[in-house]
Design an enzyme around this catalytic site. Structure first.
Site, PDB file in Angstrom:
ATOM      1  N   GLU A   1       0.799  -1.224   0.000  1.00  0.00           N
ATOM      2  CA  GLU A   1       0.000   0.000   0.000  1.00  0.00           C
ATOM      3  C   GLU A   1       0.834   1.277   0.000  1.00  0.00           C
ATOM      4  O   GLU A   1       0.699   2.117   0.899  1.00  0.00           O
ATOM      5  CB  GLU A   1      -0.989  -0.023   1.175  1.00  0.00           C
ATOM      6  CG  GLU A   1      -1.912  -1.235   1.104  1.00  0.00           C
ATOM      7  CD  GLU A   1      -2.965  -1.253   2.217  1.00  0.00           C
ATOM      8  OE1 GLU A   1      -2.964  -0.345   3.050  1.00  0.00           O
ATOM      9  OE2 GLU A   1      -3.789  -2.185   2.224  1.00  0.00           O
TER      10      GLU A   1
ATOM     11  N   ASN B   1       2.442  -4.412  -3.533  1.00  0.00           N
ATOM     12  CA  ASN B   1       1.051  -4.820  -3.353  1.00  0.00           C
ATOM     13  C   ASN B   1       0.203  -3.586  -3.061  1.00  0.00           C
ATOM     14  O   ASN B   1       0.613  -2.724  -2.287  1.00  0.00           O
ATOM     15  CB  ASN B   1       1.005  -5.795  -2.161  1.00  0.00           C
ATOM     16  CG  ASN B   1      -0.267  -6.599  -2.097  1.00  0.00           C
ATOM     17  OD1 ASN B   1      -0.697  -7.157  -3.109  1.00  0.00           O
ATOM     18  ND2 ASN B   1      -0.867  -6.704  -0.912  1.00  0.00           N
TER      19      ASN B   1
ATOM     20  N   HIS C   1      -9.913  -6.374  -2.763  1.00  0.00           N
ATOM     21  CA  HIS C   1     -10.995  -6.477  -1.772  1.00  0.00           C
ATOM     22  C   HIS C   1     -12.199  -5.786  -2.409  1.00  0.00           C
ATOM     23  O   HIS C   1     -12.253  -4.562  -2.478  1.00  0.00           O
ATOM     24  CB  HIS C   1     -10.610  -5.745  -0.477  1.00  0.00           C
ATOM     25  CG  HIS C   1      -9.518  -6.407   0.290  1.00  0.00           C
ATOM     26  ND1 HIS C   1      -9.714  -7.584   0.981  1.00  0.00           N
ATOM     27  CD2 HIS C   1      -8.223  -6.068   0.483  1.00  0.00           C
ATOM     28  CE1 HIS C   1      -8.588  -7.934   1.579  1.00  0.00           C
ATOM     29  NE2 HIS C   1      -7.661  -7.035   1.290  1.00  0.00           N
TER      30      HIS C   1
ATOM     31  N   GLU D   1      -5.598 -10.592  -2.422  1.00  0.00           N
ATOM     32  CA  GLU D   1      -6.408 -10.534  -1.192  1.00  0.00           C
ATOM     33  C   GLU D   1      -7.893 -10.527  -1.524  1.00  0.00           C
ATOM     34  O   GLU D   1      -8.678  -9.758  -0.952  1.00  0.00           O
ATOM     35  CB  GLU D   1      -6.030  -9.279  -0.373  1.00  0.00           C
ATOM     36  CG  GLU D   1      -4.548  -9.208  -0.042  1.00  0.00           C
ATOM     37  CD  GLU D   1      -4.174  -8.076   0.902  1.00  0.00           C
ATOM     38  OE1 GLU D   1      -5.071  -7.515   1.550  1.00  0.00           O
ATOM     39  OE2 GLU D   1      -2.975  -7.773   0.989  1.00  0.00           O
TER      40      GLU D   1
HETATM   41  C1  XIL Z   1      -5.821  -7.175   7.693  1.00  0.00           C
HETATM   42  C2  XIL Z   1      -6.105  -8.428   8.512  1.00  0.00           C
HETATM   43  O1  XIL Z   1      -6.988  -9.247   7.806  1.00  0.00           O
HETATM   44  C3  XIL Z   1      -6.688  -8.039   9.831  1.00  0.00           C
HETATM   45  O2  XIL Z   1      -6.822  -9.172  10.665  1.00  0.00           O
HETATM   46  C4  XIL Z   1      -5.804  -7.008  10.524  1.00  0.00           C
HETATM   47  O3  XIL Z   1      -6.459  -6.541  11.699  1.00  0.00           O
HETATM   48  C5  XIL Z   1      -5.526  -5.821   9.630  1.00  0.00           C
HETATM   49  O4  XIL Z   1      -4.979  -6.292   8.401  1.00  0.00           O
HETATM   50  N1  XIL Z   1      -4.802  -5.068   3.192  1.00  0.00           N
HETATM   51  C6  XIL Z   1      -3.736  -5.847   3.536  1.00  0.00           C
HETATM   52  C7  XIL Z   1      -3.890  -6.886   4.581  1.00  0.00           C
HETATM   53  O5  XIL Z   1      -2.697  -5.776   2.882  1.00  0.00           O
HETATM   54  O6  XIL Z   1      -2.709  -7.119   5.272  1.00  0.00           O
HETATM   55  C8  XIL Z   1      -4.984  -6.491   5.550  1.00  0.00           C
HETATM   56  O7  XIL Z   1      -5.165  -7.550   6.490  1.00  0.00           O
HETATM   57  C9  XIL Z   1      -6.262  -6.209   4.793  1.00  0.00           C
HETATM   58  C10 XIL Z   1      -6.065  -5.045   3.854  1.00  0.00           C
END
Ligand code: XIL
Length: 409
Positions: free
Chosen positions: A180, A222, A258, A287
């Site tokens: 990110e 990522n 997501h 993800e």
């Molecule tokens: C999230 C986890 O799923 C949670 O359990 C934690 O509290 C916060 O992180 N983007 C990402 C992931 O790159 O690492 C994140 O995972 C979700 C969003």
């Protein structure tokens, strides 16, 4: 009469025993047996997708199909059973993040990541190392955020990256080096301690540190929301191009994906994957989760369509090497804990009882179609956590091109 019967029985038994011995010999040695198709040997026939696990199909495509895991999920039980049966890759959901590994300066906590990596290796799964540096202050330990001296921050980064990659380098070959780098809902760089203290070249610096720590590892960047936030894909593409122009050893681009709902993504999604492929990079959906709307009477069918569009886009782009879902069962998903979501979001491939959902069937069908679309003579090399890693550089095509999916929105 009894004697004749006994004699016949005896002769039959003898015949059966001889026949059984011959069959056993043929089975054990393959003697006289016509070469069996690989599908028969493995029990998976892609022409009948439901005879195959996702893992079997993905192995044949030479691509990764992954899910996340937390340490309690890799102890014996249904989560681990499903993970090892259906997936050939795993991403530690939180166990490798800075806030787990070194939340206090100099106090290392590798137990959680060890648990996930050990289970993955035992089950023959590849691991996606997630993540070395997450460019969101919310997820950066306080002690790191308090550093304002660039040299000190560089030294801390070098130590952290070196320790994590050094510990797992023999088993983890694919790393989300920077997670990110752009603002979550914007198109500008994240306002992180790393950007503030080190300046705009901090991402390149971190990649150089990772490359020095493990020159053979695949180094990935990522990002969140490039499929959702207007202009974010274009901004991320420029960032990636700039890294390549600067000679950064970048292997691939991970798109978190997501999804906000079962609608979309737009037809541009596949083109966006292709944009990174055109730069000579590998690309992955890292993800994936797709929350359902409780008011939708066809929620799971609509969700299956959305999975079909997204996984179909990956399969249509040969450089797309991985699809990982952010979770495995609807019983535990990070989305149910987000303040703006209404649980249960049911965003994954398995329901709360570990039963496959329509979305699972959709992914299974697509992977099977892709296997069948491959040239019959082609071979693939299943991914393996114990295999030697590919050096950083342009990715070889992983799957055959299949028909472009029919996007609906
Ligand atoms: C999230 C986890 O799923 C949670 O359990 C934690 O509290 C916060 O992180 N983007 C990402 C992931 O790159 O690492 C994140 O995972 C979700 C969003």
């Amino acid at each position: 009469m009894n004697g004749a019967t006994t004699g016949a029985t005896t002769r039959t038994s003898l015949f059966d025993r001889v026949r059984a011995a011959v069959v056993a010999l043929v089975v054990v040695t393959g003697w006289l047996a016509a070469p069996a198709p690989a599908v028969a040997a493995a029990g998976c026939d892609p022409a009948r997708p439901d005879t195959c696990t996702l893992r079997e199909l993905a192995d044949r495509l030479g691509m990764r199909i992954g899910a996340t895991a937390e340490p309690p999920e890799v102890v014996p039980g249904p989560y681990r059973d499903t993970l090892l049966r259906e997936f050939n890759a795993v991403t530690p959901e939180n166990a490798m993040k800075w806030y787990t590994v070194q939340s206090t300066r100099g106090v290392w906590n590798f137990g959680p990541a060890d648990a996930v990596v050990d289970a993955a290796v035992a089950g023959g799964l590849s691991v996606r190392g997630h993540t070395l540096v997450w460019a969101q202050d919310t997820y950066t330990p306080e002690w790191v955020k308090a550093i304002d001296d660039p040299d000190e921050l560089r030294a801390v980064l070098e130590e952290h990256i070196g320790a994590v990659m050094g510990r797992y380098g023999d088993r983890v070959h694919r790393w989300d080096v920077v997670n990110e780098p752009l603002a979550s809902l914007g198109t500008t760089p994240s306002d992180s301690v790393f950007a503030r203290v080190l300046g705009p070249d901090w991402v390149a610096e971190v990649f150089a540190l990772a490359h020095a720590a493990d020159p053979d590892a695949e180094l990935w960047i990522n990002e969140f929301g490039t499929d959702v936030v207007p202009g974010k894909h274009e901004a991320f593409l420029v960032l990636v191009e700039d890294l390549l122009d600067a000679g950064v050893p970048l292997h691939g681009v991970g798109l978190q994906t997501h999804r906000p709902s079962v609608r979309g993504p737009s037809t541009a999604f596949q083109d966006q994957l292709q944009d990174y492929a055109d730069l000579g990079l590998a690309v992955a959906i890292t993800e994936l989760d797709i929350p359902t709307d409780p008011a939708d009477p066809d929620a799971f069918a609509d969700q299956a369509d959305a999975y079909r569009r997204i996984v179909g886009a990956c399969l249509a782009v040969p450089a797309c090497e991985e699809v990982t879902t952010w979770g495995l069962t609807d019983a535990s998903t990070w989305l149910d804990h987000l303040f703006y979501m209404e649980p249960p979001t049911c965003p994954l491939l398995f329901d709360e009882d570990y039963e496959p959902k329509p979305a699972y069937d959709a992914v299974q069908d697509l992977l099977a179609e892709a296997v069948l679309a491959r040239a019959p003579t082609s071979t693939s090399t299943p991914t393996s956590s114990t295999s030697t890693s590919a050096p950083a550089g342009p990715a070889a095509p992983a799957v055959a091109v299949v028909a472009r999916p029919d996007f609906t929105g």
